[in-house]
Design a protein around this motif. Structure first.
Motif, PDB file in Angstrom:
ATOM      1  N   ASN A 249     -49.025  88.624  47.458  1.00 47.97           N
ATOM      2  CA  ASN A 249     -49.590  87.471  47.244  1.00 47.97           C
ATOM      3  C   ASN A 249     -49.917  87.119  45.574  1.00 47.97           C
ATOM      4  OD1 ASN A 249     -48.622  86.508  49.881  1.00 47.97           O
ATOM      5  ND2 ASN A 249     -50.772  87.035  50.620  1.00 47.97           N
ATOM      6  N   ILE A 250     -50.880  87.793  45.323  1.00 46.91           N
ATOM      7  CA  ILE A 250     -51.385  87.812  43.869  1.00 46.91           C
ATOM      8  C   ILE A 250     -50.316  88.066  42.643  1.00 46.91           C
ATOM      9  CG2 ILE A 250     -52.976  88.826  42.286  1.00 46.91           C
ATOM     10  CD1 ILE A 250     -54.394  90.068  44.705  1.00 46.91           C
ATOM     11  N   ILE A 251     -49.429  88.742  43.137  1.00 47.34           N
ATOM     12  CA  ILE A 251     -48.162  88.849  42.224  1.00 47.34           C
ATOM     13  C   ILE A 251     -47.424  87.706  42.247  1.00 47.34           C
ATOM     14  CG2 ILE A 251     -46.187  90.346  41.446  1.00 47.34           C
ATOM     15  CD1 ILE A 251     -47.462  92.678  42.508  1.00 47.34           C
ATOM     16  N   GLY A 252     -47.044  87.324  43.278  1.00 47.17           N
ATOM     17  CA  GLY A 252     -46.238  85.949  43.330  1.00 47.17           C
ATOM     18  C   GLY A 252     -47.238  84.766  42.992  1.00 47.17           C
ATOM     19  N   PHE A 253     -48.428  84.709  42.922  1.00 46.18           N
ATOM     20  CA  PHE A 253     -49.056  83.491  42.229  1.00 46.18           C
ATOM     21  C   PHE A 253     -49.073  83.816  40.729  1.00 46.18           C
ATOM     22  CE2 PHE A 253     -53.089  82.015  40.733  1.00 46.18           C
ATOM     23  CZ  PHE A 253     -53.200  80.464  41.074  1.00 46.18           C
ATOM     24  N   SER A 254     -49.248  85.036  40.305  1.00 43.18           N
ATOM     25  CA  SER A 254     -49.426  85.110  39.006  1.00 43.18           C
ATOM     26  C   SER A 254     -47.933  84.654  38.249  1.00 43.18           C
ATOM     27  CB  SER A 254     -49.458  86.827  38.649  1.00 43.18           C
ATOM     28  OG  SER A 254     -50.666  86.927  39.151  1.00 43.18           O
TER      29      SER A 254
END
Length: 354
Positions: A249-254
């Motif tokens: 989720n962090i990578i997608g948001f980034s």
């Protein structure tokens, strides 16, 4: 004294076993990775295959049809990704021009508040793994290496579907093999474990597939309305990365921030991206997951992080994507075998067994 020697011997043997197991998994990745993907996809497609068999379609024809269907779906997925990557390449000069001032400011901040220097960044850039673009002295060798990697990927890609066909078509043969490993008095118990494990695993995998589809549609709508460039590509990648707990989720948001806010600087886009991911994760975690996936294969959060890290160390990104489905299958098997149930309890959330 004898007890201490026995403990030392068993500890040494355990360390040696774990070492060679990890080394073997890394070395055998070209063989095990497509086979593992095929096993997971076979469990996912098995209910469809059984449905076609109930329509008086032969097992071979049903297996071939279900395998061909999932092959077409994968081709459609790659076609969608390819079109979005092409749009990204076409828009890259504009994106690069917009992001250059922001990157300069970021470098100035890094140089001012960290011990990094411009030479460190230049050295890292010159050693980059991007084919043809790095500053190596032998571009021909790098081009050949890139070509070999592409051919290896497509070879494993096609081999995966061959595995799927044989696993689904000859599933009874493999099932009888497992049953013959145990004495006759345990046949019913083993049969029950195999059936229950396969059913629960199929429900879990199908539920995760539904969640990925929901996140793809929801992210596409939210990021599209927010004005994010290449929002379909970002949405698909972010939805698939949701298989990696927390980190995905962090990578997608980034990614959404890079193609959205950083390229435009619009604060309303920042709000739109944040709301999209916040609402999407809230709906997935607290509304859809309990009903679609359920608690049949819930894993302990700490063990999940460890498994994802181990998967990354073994097989990279593919290992991270496969880690949760594989450990979920293992956990189902452990919870349904009485002597191994303590290990299933270790992998599960607190008081699940109770």
């Amino acid at each position: 004294m004898a007890s201490a020697k026995k403990i030392l011997l068993y500890s040494t043997l355990s360390v040696i076993f774990v070492y060679f197991l990890i080394a073997g998994l890394i070395k055998a990745q070209p063989f095990l990775a497509p086979l593992t993907v095929a096993v997971i996809l076979s469990l996912l497609v098995l209910p469809l295959n059984r449905k076609m068999e109930s329509w008086k379609l032969g097992r071979t024809a049903a297996s071939l049809s279900s395998t061909f269907l999932i092959f077409l779906l994968s081709l459609g997925f790659f076609a969608l990704i390819s079109m979005q990557v092409k749009n990204l390449v076409d828009d890259w000069p504009t994106i690069k021009e917009t992001m250059t001032p922001k990157v300069v400011k970021l470098k100035e901040f890094v140089f001012e508040h960290t011990p990094l220097t411009q030479e460190d960044i230049d050295k890292t850039s010159s050693d980059g793994p991007v084919p043809f673009l790095s500053m190596g002295s032998n571009p021909g060798k790098k081009a050949m290496s890139f070509f070999n990697s592409v051919m290896s990927f497509f070879g494993n890609y096609l081999l995966t579907f061959i595995y799927i066909f044989f696993l689904v078509n000859y599933r009874s043969h493999f099932k009888k093999f497992l049953l013959r490993l145990f004495p006759d008095e345990k046949q019913d118990s083993v049969q029950n474990v195999i059936t229950k494990s396969a059913t629960v695993t199929q429900q879990y995998l199908f539920g995760r597939l539904i969640l990925i589809g929901f996140l793809t549609i929801f992210y596409s709508i939210g990021l599209g309305l927010s004005g994010v460039n290449n929002f379909i590509l970002v949405s698909v990648i972010s939805a698939i990365l949701s298989l990696i707990p927390y980190l995905g989720n962090i990578i997608g948001f980034s990614l959404a921030m890079i193609f959205g806010y950083l390229t435009s600087g619009d604060p309303y886009m920042l709000i739109g991206i944040s709301l999209t991911f916040f609402i999407g994760q809230f709906i997935e975690s607290y509304i859809l997951t309990p009903y679609v996936v359920g608690d049949k294969v819930d894993l302990h959060p700490f063990l999940v992080i460890l498994v994802v890290i181990i998967g990354n160390l073994l097989w990279g990104i593919l290992g991270m994507l496969l880690a949760i489905p594989v450990i979920a299958i293992v956990n189902v098997v452990l919870l349904n075998i009485e002597p191994l149930r303590p290990f299933g309890y270790l992998l599960s959330k607190e008081d699940k067994e109770e």
